[in-house]
Scaffold this motif. Sequence first.
Motif, PDB file in Angstrom:
ATOM      1  N   TRP A  74       0.798  -1.312  -0.049  1.00 24.89           N
ATOM      2  CA  TRP A  74       0.189  -0.067  -0.272  1.00 24.89           C
ATOM      3  C   TRP A  74       0.885   1.322   0.085  1.00 24.89           C
ATOM      4  CZ3 TRP A  74      -5.373   0.292   2.734  1.00 24.89           C
ATOM      5  CH2 TRP A  74      -6.273  -0.658   2.420  1.00 24.89           C
ATOM      6  N   LYS A  75       2.016   1.232   0.717  1.00 22.81           N
ATOM      7  CA  LYS A  75       3.030   2.349   0.822  1.00 22.81           C
ATOM      8  C   LYS A  75       3.730   2.549  -0.689  1.00 22.81           C
ATOM      9  CE  LYS A  75       2.155   4.377   4.381  1.00 22.81           C
ATOM     10  NZ  LYS A  75       1.675   5.754   4.370  1.00 22.81           N
ATOM     11  N   ASN A  76       3.676   1.309  -1.285  1.00 20.21           N
ATOM     12  CA  ASN A  76       4.297   1.421  -2.633  1.00 20.21           C
ATOM     13  C   ASN A  76       5.799   1.686  -2.466  1.00 20.21           C
ATOM     14  OD1 ASN A  76       4.534   0.780  -5.306  1.00 20.21           O
ATOM     15  ND2 ASN A  76       3.975   2.990  -5.932  1.00 20.21           N
ATOM     16  N   ARG A  77       6.391   0.956  -1.471  1.00 21.68           N
ATOM     17  CA  ARG A  77       7.854   0.950  -1.384  1.00 21.68           C
ATOM     18  C   ARG A  77       8.174   2.308  -1.319  1.00 21.68           C
ATOM     19  NH1 ARG A  77       9.523  -2.665  -6.167  1.00 21.68           N
ATOM     20  NH2 ARG A  77       7.891  -1.537  -7.241  1.00 21.68           N
ATOM     21  N   GLY A  78       7.411   3.249  -0.475  1.00 20.57           N
ATOM     22  CA  GLY A  78       8.023   4.300   0.011  1.00 20.57           C
ATOM     23  C   GLY A  78       7.752   5.508  -1.289  1.00 20.57           C
ATOM     24  N   ALA A  79       7.119   5.094  -2.015  1.00 18.61           N
ATOM     25  CA  ALA A  79       6.946   6.085  -3.008  1.00 18.61           C
ATOM     26  C   ALA A  79       5.645   7.133  -2.575  1.00 18.61           C
ATOM     27  CB  ALA A  79       6.372   5.480  -4.512  1.00 18.61           C
ATOM     28  N   GLU A  80       5.682   8.365  -3.126  1.00 15.34           N
ATOM     29  CA  GLU A  80       4.837   9.354  -2.758  1.00 15.34           C
ATOM     30  C   GLU A  80       3.468   9.021  -3.072  1.00 15.34           C
ATOM     31  OE1 GLU A  80       5.758  13.016  -4.314  1.00 15.34           O
ATOM     32  OE2 GLU A  80       7.940  13.326  -3.463  1.00 15.34           O
ATOM     33  N   LYS A  81       3.178   8.286  -4.132  1.00 13.78           N
ATOM     34  CA  LYS A  81       1.755   7.941  -4.554  1.00 13.78           C
ATOM     35  C   LYS A  81       1.368   6.495  -4.073  1.00 13.78           C
ATOM     36  CE  LYS A  81      -1.665   7.953  -8.534  1.00 13.78           C
ATOM     37  NZ  LYS A  81      -1.664   8.533  -9.894  1.00 13.78           N
ATOM     38  N   GLU A  82       0.278   6.213  -3.422  1.00 14.76           N
ATOM     39  CA  GLU A  82       0.091   5.054  -2.995  1.00 14.76           C
ATOM     40  C   GLU A  82      -0.668   4.227  -4.239  1.00 14.76           C
ATOM     41  OE1 GLU A  82      -2.471   5.313   0.236  1.00 14.76           O
ATOM     42  OE2 GLU A  82      -0.959   5.737   1.474  1.00 14.76           O
ATOM     43  N   THR A  83      -0.801   2.999  -4.187  1.00 15.43           N
ATOM     44  CA  THR A  83      -1.141   2.093  -5.390  1.00 15.43           C
ATOM     45  C   THR A  83      -2.851   2.211  -5.205  1.00 15.43           C
ATOM     46  OG1 THR A  83       0.287   0.536  -4.717  1.00 15.43           O
ATOM     47  CG2 THR A  83      -1.602  -0.424  -5.864  1.00 15.43           C
ATOM     48  N   PRO A  84      -3.320   2.742  -6.491  1.00 14.24           N
ATOM     49  CA  PRO A  84      -4.490   2.844  -6.382  1.00 14.24           C
ATOM     50  C   PRO A  84      -5.397   1.557  -6.367  1.00 14.24           C
ATOM     51  CG  PRO A  84      -3.698   2.925  -8.698  1.00 14.24           C
ATOM     52  CD  PRO A  84      -2.584   2.874  -7.672  1.00 14.24           C
ATOM     53  N   ILE A  85      -7.045   1.818  -5.999  1.00 19.01           N
ATOM     54  CA  ILE A  85      -7.656   0.748  -5.935  1.00 19.01           C
ATOM     55  C   ILE A  85      -8.280   0.502  -7.493  1.00 19.01           C
ATOM     56  CG2 ILE A  85      -9.959  -0.039  -5.172  1.00 19.01           C
ATOM     57  CD1 ILE A  85      -9.605   2.050  -3.057  1.00 19.01           C
ATOM     58  N   THR A  86      -8.308  -0.626  -7.802  1.00 18.50           N
ATOM     59  CA  THR A  86      -8.770  -1.324  -9.229  1.00 18.50           C
ATOM     60  C   THR A  86      -9.337  -2.504  -9.020  1.00 18.50           C
ATOM     61  OG1 THR A  86      -6.599  -2.475  -9.371  1.00 18.50           O
ATOM     62  CG2 THR A  86      -6.513  -0.104 -10.238  1.00 18.50           C
ATOM     63  N   TYR A  87     -10.071  -2.678 -10.320  1.00 19.44           N
ATOM     64  CA  TYR A  87     -10.995  -4.144 -10.492  1.00 19.44           C
ATOM     65  C   TYR A  87      -9.963  -5.098 -10.763  1.00 19.44           C
ATOM     66  CZ  TYR A  87     -15.369  -1.606  -9.647  1.00 19.44           C
ATOM     67  OH  TYR A  87     -16.294  -1.091  -9.319  1.00 19.44           O
ATOM     68  N   SER A  88     -10.236  -6.379 -10.539  1.00 27.72           N
ATOM     69  CA  SER A  88      -9.502  -7.351 -11.004  1.00 27.72           C
ATOM     70  C   SER A  88      -9.633  -7.654 -12.426  1.00 27.72           C
ATOM     71  CB  SER A  88      -9.693  -8.703 -10.266  1.00 27.72           C
ATOM     72  OG  SER A  88      -9.331  -8.580  -8.739  1.00 27.72           O
ATOM     73  N   SER A  89      -8.531  -7.859 -13.139  1.00 23.10           N
ATOM     74  CA  SER A  89      -8.745  -8.475 -14.564  1.00 23.10           C
ATOM     75  C   SER A  89      -9.397 -10.033 -14.676  1.00 23.10           C
ATOM     76  CB  SER A  89      -7.326  -8.206 -15.466  1.00 23.10           C
ATOM     77  OG  SER A  89      -6.419  -9.115 -14.708  1.00 23.10           O
ATOM     78  N   MET A  90      -9.312 -10.469 -15.601  1.00 22.25           N
ATOM     79  CA  MET A  90      -9.830 -11.749 -15.794  1.00 22.25           C
ATOM     80  C   MET A  90      -8.440 -12.726 -15.377  1.00 22.25           C
ATOM     81  SD  MET A  90     -12.011 -14.018 -16.721  1.00 22.25           S
ATOM     82  CE  MET A  90     -13.246 -12.842 -17.345  1.00 22.25           C
ATOM     83  N   ILE A  91      -7.308 -12.427 -15.583  1.00 23.39           N
ATOM     84  CA  ILE A  91      -6.245 -13.340 -15.202  1.00 23.39           C
ATOM     85  C   ILE A  91      -6.287 -13.208 -13.658  1.00 23.39           C
ATOM     86  CG2 ILE A  91      -3.906 -13.283 -15.168  1.00 23.39           C
ATOM     87  CD1 ILE A  91      -3.885 -12.130 -17.962  1.00 23.39           C
TER      88      ILE A  91
END
Length: 201
Positions: A74-91
């Motif tokens: 969630w912290k994206n390895r310290g990046a300023e922008k957090e990982t966004p919420i998305t819908y799952s792909s078919m895979i």
Amino acid sequence: MLESVTLLSIVQLIGVVFGALQVWYAKENKVVNYLFGIVSILITISVYYSSGLYAEIFLNLYYLLMSIYGWWYWKNRGAEKETPITYSSMIQWTQAAGLVLVTFLVFYFSLIKLTDSDVPMWDSLVTAFAWGGMWLLAKRKMENWIFLNVSNLISIPLLIYKELYIYAGFTVFLFAIAIFGYFNWRKIVRSQKSQSYEVNR
């Protein structure tokens, strides 16, 4: 006997309080949810061990690892922008479903062969769907709420059967929160899309 029952109830209650805080902050999309979750997980492991819910002990060990991973992701390895919420792909849907199936089979046959569990199928089903749900939660996928609520629905009667009434009541609460969490996350996704559209205009 009464003292041991009372102590078990107190321990359950403490675990439930921390678990409720974890779920509430997850619903609110706050990364701090994982800190409360870790405390709840450690308490829950001790309760489930005393009740013979062996698959759910391993589930909670998985929760512990996924909580640590989720915090990092969630912290994206310290990046300023957090990982966004998305819908799952078919895979990703296929991966999650495969994870549920494999987890169920592994735990079901392990419980039959290696333990004295009297609920191997139900214990394994709860664990399998929760396993998939936690993986999706750590990836910030919308569908995590669906997988987790299937686990919750199976877990409620199982916990009542095991006379863990406080945890059964808490699982009803989790079921309700997961519904709100789904719609709250959906609102966030729509907001993200709207902001992205405005930026790209």
